[in-house]
Design a protein around this motif. Structure first.
Motif, PDB file in Angstrom:
ATOM      1  N   UNK A   1      44.636 -40.252 -37.757  1.00 56.50           N
ATOM      2  CA  UNK A   1      46.086 -40.163 -37.608  1.00 56.50           C
ATOM      3  C   UNK A   1      46.535 -38.812 -38.151  1.00 56.50           C
ATOM      4  N   UNK A   2      47.698 -38.402 -37.709  1.00 52.27           N
ATOM      5  CA  UNK A   2      48.268 -37.138 -38.155  1.00 52.27           C
ATOM      6  C   UNK A   2      49.769 -37.343 -38.302  1.00 52.27           C
ATOM      7  N   UNK A   3      50.289 -36.892 -39.427  1.00 55.31           N
ATOM      8  CA  UNK A   3      51.733 -36.909 -39.640  1.00 55.31           C
ATOM      9  C   UNK A   3      52.236 -35.520 -39.288  1.00 55.31           C
ATOM     10  N   UNK A   4      53.178 -35.483 -38.377  1.00 50.74           N
ATOM     11  CA  UNK A   4      53.754 -34.221 -37.917  1.00 50.74           C
ATOM     12  C   UNK A   4      55.269 -34.322 -38.059  1.00 50.74           C
ATOM     13  N   UNK A   5      55.758 -33.923 -39.228  1.00 53.38           N
ATOM     14  CA  UNK A   5      57.197 -34.027 -39.491  1.00 53.38           C
ATOM     15  C   UNK A   5      57.629 -35.477 -39.530  1.00 53.38           C
ATOM     16  N   UNK A   6      58.411 -35.879 -38.536  1.00 52.90           N
ATOM     17  CA  UNK A   6      58.926 -37.247 -38.476  1.00 52.90           C
ATOM     18  C   UNK A   6      58.119 -38.121 -37.517  1.00 52.90           C
ATOM     19  N   UNK A   7      56.958 -37.625 -37.083  1.00 48.47           N
ATOM     20  CA  UNK A   7      56.136 -38.367 -36.124  1.00 48.47           C
ATOM     21  C   UNK A   7      54.786 -38.713 -36.729  1.00 48.47           C
ATOM     22  N   UNK A   8      54.281 -39.864 -36.295  1.00 50.45           N
ATOM     23  CA  UNK A   8      52.940 -40.301 -36.665  1.00 50.45           C
ATOM     24  C   UNK A   8      52.142 -40.420 -35.375  1.00 50.45           C
ATOM     25  N   UNK A   9      51.040 -39.693 -35.307  1.00 50.11           N
ATOM     26  CA  UNK A   9      50.171 -39.729 -34.143  1.00 50.11           C
ATOM     27  C   UNK A   9      48.869 -40.398 -34.545  1.00 50.11           C
ATOM     28  N   UNK A  10      48.326 -41.232 -33.670  1.00 54.79           N
ATOM     29  CA  UNK A  10      47.035 -41.866 -33.946  1.00 54.79           C
ATOM     30  C   UNK A  10      46.224 -41.856 -32.662  1.00 54.79           C
ATOM     31  N   UNK A  11      44.952 -41.567 -32.789  1.00 55.15           N
ATOM     32  CA  UNK A  11      44.091 -41.538 -31.615  1.00 55.15           C
ATOM     33  C   UNK A  11      42.767 -40.886 -31.943  1.00 55.15           C
ATOM     34  N   UNK A  12      42.105 -40.421 -30.908  1.00 57.45           N
ATOM     35  CA  UNK A  12      40.803 -39.779 -31.043  1.00 57.45           C
ATOM     36  C   UNK A  12      40.800 -38.497 -30.235  1.00 57.45           C
ATOM     37  N   UNK A  13      40.036 -37.520 -30.692  1.00 54.84           N
ATOM     38  CA  UNK A  13      39.920 -36.273 -29.940  1.00 54.84           C
ATOM     39  C   UNK A  13      38.857 -36.358 -28.847  1.00 54.84           C
ATOM     40  N   UNK A  14      38.186 -37.493 -28.736  1.00 56.40           N
ATOM     41  CA  UNK A  14      37.201 -37.687 -27.680  1.00 56.40           C
ATOM     42  C   UNK A  14      37.935 -37.814 -26.347  1.00 56.40           C
ATOM     43  N   UNK A  15      37.522 -37.007 -25.368  1.00 55.07           N
ATOM     44  CA  UNK A  15      38.195 -37.037 -24.061  1.00 55.07           C
ATOM     45  C   UNK A  15      38.147 -38.418 -23.427  1.00 55.07           C
ATOM     46  N   UNK A  16      37.063 -39.130 -23.620  1.00 60.77           N
ATOM     47  CA  UNK A  16      36.935 -40.441 -22.995  1.00 60.77           C
ATOM     48  C   UNK A  16      37.805 -41.499 -23.668  1.00 60.77           C
ATOM     49  N   UNK A  17      38.447 -41.167 -24.786  1.00 61.88           N
ATOM     50  CA  UNK A  17      39.372 -42.124 -25.409  1.00 61.88           C
ATOM     51  C   UNK A  17      40.509 -42.433 -24.441  1.00 61.88           C
ATOM     52  N   UNK A  18      41.013 -41.408 -23.756  1.00 66.18           N
ATOM     53  CA  UNK A  18      42.095 -41.625 -22.782  1.00 66.18           C
ATOM     54  C   UNK A  18      41.597 -42.463 -21.607  1.00 66.18           C
ATOM     55  N   UNK A  19      40.361 -42.220 -21.184  1.00 69.42           N
ATOM     56  CA  UNK A  19      39.797 -42.999 -20.081  1.00 69.42           C
ATOM     57  C   UNK A  19      39.790 -44.478 -20.424  1.00 69.42           C
ATOM     58  N   UNK A  20      39.383 -44.798 -21.626  1.00 70.64           N
ATOM     59  CA  UNK A  20      39.324 -46.203 -22.024  1.00 70.64           C
ATOM     60  C   UNK A  20      40.708 -46.764 -22.337  1.00 70.64           C
ATOM     61  N   UNK A  21      41.578 -45.947 -22.904  1.00 75.11           N
ATOM     62  CA  UNK A  21      42.931 -46.414 -23.231  1.00 75.11           C
ATOM     63  C   UNK A  21      43.705 -46.786 -21.965  1.00 75.11           C
ATOM     64  N   UNK A  22      43.597 -45.932 -20.934  1.00 75.03           N
ATOM     65  CA  UNK A  22      44.407 -46.113 -19.727  1.00 75.03           C
ATOM     66  C   UNK A  22      43.614 -46.571 -18.510  1.00 75.03           C
ATOM     67  N   UNK A  23      42.287 -46.471 -18.586  1.00 79.69           N
ATOM     68  CA  UNK A  23      41.450 -46.833 -17.440  1.00 79.69           C
ATOM     69  C   UNK A  23      41.298 -45.667 -16.490  1.00 79.69           C
ATOM     70  N   UNK A  24      40.344 -45.796 -15.580  1.00 77.76           N
ATOM     71  CA  UNK A  24      40.099 -44.781 -14.548  1.00 77.76           C
ATOM     72  C   UNK A  24      39.647 -45.516 -13.289  1.00 77.76           C
TER      73      UNK A  24
END
Length: 162
Positions: free
Chosen positions: A102-125
């Motif tokens: 996770x990363x705190x960026x000002x007033x935002x909290x981001x969570x995820x992975x830098x692996x490109x295939x994370x998006x593939x699995x999160x959203x499907x292909x």
């Protein structure tokens, strides 16, 4: 003076103002609060892998038969130490679990992975026949815990003034 008397101490009002100033500070600089929520979400994502389910509680779809066979035979990746149990969904190398950040960026909290295939699995292909298996997001339980953490931080901000 006869009758009822109410003693008003203006120092109490200053304390009240100070409490509101601390709440205002928390809202302007929410990084510590967001950091605590981020730490909680790392645990939640880890539990999600254990339960093999999306944030909304939907079970992840099992892997395809073809992939299950390749995985069981140890042919799904060339990396040593890969998981060969087809039931361990999204855990071939355990990178998605291990490298969730996770990363705190000002007033935002981001969570995820830098692996490109994370998006593939999160959203499907659909083009590749990969169904979505959402990892990241807020469950009802996550929302409740985030609200509890907000209340905890607000309480801590005014505790000295109680």
């Amino acid at each position: 003076m006869a009758g009822a008397i109410v003693d008003i101490d203006l120092r109490g009002l200053l304390t009240f103002d100070q409490a509101f100033a601390r709440i205002e500070h928390l809202l302007q600089y929410p990084e510590p609060l967001l950091g605590d929520i981020g730490e909680y979400l790392l645990l939640s994502v880890d539990e999600r892998f254990d339960r093999r389910e999306a944030p909304d509680g939907t079970p992840w779809a099992p892997v395809s038969e073809e992939y299950a066979e390749r995985k069981a035979a140890g042919k799904a990746t060339k990396r040593s130490g890969a998981v060969t149990d087809p039931g361990d969904i999204l855990e071939l190398t355990r990178d998605l679990r291990r490298l969730t950040r996770y990363e705190v960026d000002g007033e935002s909290l981001l969570i995820g992975s830098d692996r490109e295939y994370a998006a593939t699995h999160q959203f499907g292909d659909p083009k590749r026949g990969i169904v979505a298996r959402p990892i990241y997001g807020m469950s009802d339980e996550d929302n409740e815990e985030a609200a509890r953490l907000v209340i905890e931080h607000l309480t801590d901000a005014v505790d000295d003034f109680g």
